[in-house]
Design a protein around this motif. Sequence first.
Motif, PDB file in Angstrom:
ATOM      1  N   TRP B 135       0.809  -1.221   0.000  1.00 18.24           N
ATOM      2  CA  TRP B 135       0.000   0.000   0.000  1.00 18.24           C
ATOM      3  C   TRP B 135       0.846   1.277   0.000  1.00 18.24           C
ATOM      4  N   PRO B 136       1.883   1.332   0.849  1.00 17.89           N
ATOM      5  CA  PRO B 136       2.750   2.521   0.750  1.00 17.89           C
ATOM      6  C   PRO B 136       3.319   2.695  -0.652  1.00 17.89           C
ATOM      7  N   THR B 137       3.729   1.588  -1.279  1.00 20.08           N
ATOM      8  CA  THR B 137       4.297   1.681  -2.625  1.00 20.08           C
ATOM      9  C   THR B 137       3.269   2.214  -3.609  1.00 20.08           C
ATOM     10  N   ALA B 175      -0.123  19.409  -4.967  1.00 20.64           N
ATOM     11  CA  ALA B 175      -0.155  19.212  -3.520  1.00 20.64           C
ATOM     12  C   ALA B 175      -0.624  17.801  -3.187  1.00 20.64           C
ATOM     13  N   ALA B 176      -1.665  17.358  -3.897  1.00 13.07           N
ATOM     14  CA  ALA B 176      -2.189  16.018  -3.656  1.00 13.07           C
ATOM     15  C   ALA B 176      -1.115  14.982  -3.940  1.00 13.07           C
ATOM     16  N   GLY B 177      -0.375  15.166  -5.028  1.00 20.36           N
ATOM     17  CA  GLY B 177       0.689  14.227  -5.377  1.00 20.36           C
ATOM     18  C   GLY B 177       1.734  14.167  -4.292  1.00 20.36           C
ATOM     19  N   VAL B 178       2.158  15.358  -3.840  1.00 22.60           N
ATOM     20  CA  VAL B 178       3.186  15.418  -2.794  1.00 22.60           C
ATOM     21  C   VAL B 178       2.690  14.723  -1.534  1.00 22.60           C
ATOM     22  N   LEU B 179       1.413  14.971  -1.210  1.00 23.66           N
ATOM     23  CA  LEU B 179       0.823  14.382  -0.014  1.00 23.66           C
ATOM     24  C   LEU B 179       0.817  12.859  -0.101  1.00 23.66           C
ATOM     25  N   LEU B 180       0.445  12.364  -1.269  1.00 23.25           N
ATOM     26  CA  LEU B 180       0.401  10.911  -1.463  1.00 23.25           C
ATOM     27  C   LEU B 180       1.784  10.310  -1.264  1.00 23.25           C
ATOM     28  N   VAL B 181       2.790  10.936  -1.926  1.00 21.99           N
ATOM     29  CA  VAL B 181       4.146  10.412  -1.815  1.00 21.99           C
ATOM     30  C   VAL B 181       4.599  10.446  -0.360  1.00 21.99           C
ATOM     31  N   ALA B 182       4.310  11.559   0.306  1.00 15.89           N
ATOM     32  CA  ALA B 182       4.725  11.690   1.706  1.00 15.89           C
ATOM     33  C   ALA B 182       4.067  10.612   2.550  1.00 15.89           C
ATOM     34  N   ALA B 183       2.774  10.395   2.310  1.00 13.86           N
ATOM     35  CA  ALA B 183       2.055   9.370   3.072  1.00 13.86           C
ATOM     36  C   ALA B 183       2.674   8.008   2.838  1.00 13.86           C
ATOM     37  N   GLY B 184       2.979   7.727   1.557  1.00 13.44           N
ATOM     38  CA  GLY B 184       3.580   6.434   1.228  1.00 13.44           C
ATOM     39  C   GLY B 184       4.921   6.253   1.917  1.00 13.44           C
ATOM     40  N   VAL B 185       5.754   7.288   1.838  1.00 13.59           N
ATOM     41  CA  VAL B 185       7.091   7.180   2.423  1.00 13.59           C
ATOM     42  C   VAL B 185       7.009   6.994   3.928  1.00 13.59           C
ATOM     43  N   SER B 186       6.124   7.797   4.570  1.00 14.00           N
ATOM     44  CA  SER B 186       6.036   7.636   6.023  1.00 14.00           C
ATOM     45  C   SER B 186       5.444   6.279   6.377  1.00 14.00           C
ATOM     46  N   ILE B 188       6.084   3.529   4.778  1.00 15.71           N
ATOM     47  CA  ILE B 188       7.216   2.597   4.745  1.00 15.71           C
ATOM     48  C   ILE B 188       8.015   2.691   6.040  1.00 15.71           C
ATOM     49  N   PHE B 189       8.188   3.944   6.489  1.00  7.34           N
ATOM     50  CA  PHE B 189       8.916   4.145   7.745  1.00  7.34           C
ATOM     51  C   PHE B 189       8.237   3.409   8.893  1.00  7.34           C
ATOM     52  N   VAL B 190       6.937   3.626   8.951  1.00  5.54           N
ATOM     53  CA  VAL B 190       6.173   3.028  10.032  1.00  5.54           C
ATOM     54  C   VAL B 190       6.326   1.515   9.996  1.00  5.54           C
ATOM     55  N   LEU B 191       6.240   0.978   8.769  1.00  8.93           N
ATOM     56  CA  LEU B 191       6.302  -0.471   8.641  1.00  8.93           C
ATOM     57  C   LEU B 191       7.671  -1.009   9.035  1.00  8.93           C
ATOM     58  N   SER B 194      10.422   1.832  12.542  1.00  9.47           N
ATOM     59  CA  SER B 194      11.172   2.964  13.071  1.00  9.47           C
ATOM     60  C   SER B 194      10.252   4.125  13.399  1.00  9.47           C
ATOM     61  N   ALA B 195       8.992   3.748  13.645  1.00  5.80           N
ATOM     62  CA  ALA B 195       7.996   4.792  13.901  1.00  5.80           C
ATOM     63  C   ALA B 195       8.387   5.641  15.096  1.00  5.80           C
ATOM     64  N   ALA B 196       9.052   5.006  16.022  1.00  5.88           N
ATOM     65  CA  ALA B 196       9.444   5.753  17.228  1.00  5.88           C
ATOM     66  C   ALA B 196      10.395   6.890  16.887  1.00  5.88           C
ATOM     67  N   HIS B 197      11.234   6.601  15.866  1.00  9.11           N
ATOM     68  CA  HIS B 197      12.206   7.623  15.497  1.00  9.11           C
ATOM     69  C   HIS B 197      11.663   8.596  14.448  1.00  9.11           C
ATOM     70  N   LEU B 198      10.405   8.369  14.046  1.00 10.19           N
ATOM     71  CA  LEU B 198       9.865   9.149  12.938  1.00 10.19           C
ATOM     72  C   LEU B 198      10.035  10.646  13.168  1.00 10.19           C
ATOM     73  N   GLY B 199       9.707  11.046  14.402  1.00 13.96           N
ATOM     74  CA  GLY B 199       9.796  12.474  14.707  1.00 13.96           C
ATOM     75  C   GLY B 199      11.186  13.018  14.468  1.00 13.96           C
TER      76      GLY B 199
END
Lengths: 259, 427
Positions: B135-137, B175-186, B188-191, B194-199
Amino acid sequence: MSDASEPTGAAGAVGPDAGATGAGAAGAGSAEDPAASAPGRRVRVVLVDDHRMFRTGVQAEIGQTERTGVEVVGEAADVDQAVTVITATRPEVVLLDVHLPGGGGVEVLRRCSPLMADPEQPVRFLALSVSDAAEDVIGVIRGGARGYVTKTITGTDLVDSVFRVQDGDAVFSPRLAGFVLDAFASTDAPPVDEDLDRLTQREREVLRLIARGYAYKEIAKQLFISVKTVESHVSAVLRKLQLSNRHELTRWATARRLV
Amino acid sequence: MPDAAALTIEDPRPPRKLYRSSDGRWLGGVARGLAGHLGLPVIWVRLVFAGLFMADGLGALLYAAFWFFVPLGVGGVDAERPPALATETSPDGRRRLVARKPDKGQIVALLAMVVVALVFVGNVDLSGGAKAYLWPTVLVGAGVALVWRQADNARRARWMEVGRRKRTISLLRSAAGVLLVAAGVSGIFVLQGSAAHLGSVLQAALAVLVGIALLAGPYLVRMTQDLSEERLMRIRAQERAEVAAHVHDSVLHTLTLIQRNAENASEVRRLARAQERDLRNWLYKPEGTGKDEADEPDTLAEAVKRSAAEVEDKHGVPIEVVVVGDCPLDERTAAQMQAAREAMVNAAKYGGDGGAVQVFAEVEGRTVFVSVRDRGPGFDLDSIPADRMGVRESIIGRMERNGGTARLRAVPDGGTEVELEMERAET
């Protein structure tokens, strides 16, 4: 010594003025006499034009003081020079080109406005341009020039116009008359000031005849009025043109480029 | 033989280059462009891509490659759905159609993509770990696609000069495109756990971005400024070249002629007047109207000026024209123009010695008034023999036949004036 210099000095200062008013009265009295041929009349003129060749040409055509009564007391090629020369020489009439380096004729008019308003010896401007663009022409007229003639004008007519401007009269070339008629005809917007924003029937007729190439004398004959009346109509039109605050006029002038 | 003839007719078509189609596209216009290039129906190409997509996503890769490398062009195959496409209309109409169309197509395309992707996911048995990244991809992919298409639109907009109204939409899309990419990348991070280090990671990333912006910002600003300045200079140079060409062609040419004819005053005057008129026309006419010299004038002002110019050239007498107002030419005013022309010819022929001929035309309401006046010796209509039909027929007669009036009169101090008055036809 002082006795001898006093009268001449006084005569020198008063002479031109007295001559001017006298000739003006005479010109008005006898409609047949063109103002230029009034004997003994003198007018001091400054030429402002960035083309030296053109200045030389005008100088050659009207500058023979004995014949024409025009004395060219200064020349200038740009706005700064023009203001300096005009302030220094205080001519009665300035022949002003519309296109000038440094801001154009309008800028000269703006910076010389105190001299124009001088009640003692006002400097009067006659726009002399090769430009046919309505916005250029209307621009200098609204800036305070007393008239506009094209560079194709003959020497005699130019001298005549200079004297007329010296008298405080307005000088409309046929083309300028056409521009003005056109500008005042397109009255889509309601006038801001009824008196200023409308031409009277008589003024319209006079303008029309000027546009058709009639001289003042001929207009007077045609309309059975005196030359003096024609002059006052033309001056009224000029005043309306300069004062009328309708946005129409500037918008019109910039929107069209009539040739 | 007939085959060869047919071929020679077919052949001279320009060599076709592969473009992505901007008309009637669903996604990047790759399929339509390819179809146009290969001469195949679009649907086949689309099916092939869809099929290839099944093969480990090769179709998507291929599509992306085409999208990236093939420039956007106009055209492609003429649609099998003519009503929705109608490409060969006015640019305005087409723009609107194109703007509306892809929206519908896009939804269809997206739906198809989702279905295909679901089938793909169902078919390919991914391990649990890999599946989590799906889904992130997808999000990242969708974001990238959106931004790419946006870039396409921007390029197209530059050709077609789409209106300002579109800007907000394009901003929204970016903006929508950027948002989608950002959501996807984060995602992946979450998965990755490393969510703890996300901040702190985001903070670090932000710090680096700001640092880069601070370092590169001035250079970027200067570069864009330089670029726009260069463009301005180029435009100016082009304008100057055009002016130089015109001055060279006509003005210098005329000046040479004037020098050669220096003894012949009237010829010099004629040359100078013609050149002046030409130059004024060139300087003050609005752009794009310079070429229609041969066209018939369709407004009164143009007609008067044209006639005056022609008479002036022919007879070498200066004619000064003042026109107040303007109106389209109709049958009556055209007749009036002919009469006015005749009057100008007369004035130039017989009254030209006294100076310029003055022509004044005014449109006031329905009335069109033209006056032609010379300062010649003047003439008396009654003294002209009855068999001379010039004035009577071509001026007075013509005006009266068309419902207007013509008056000839001697001006008191010499010269003749012809006044022509006509009511415009009802429109």
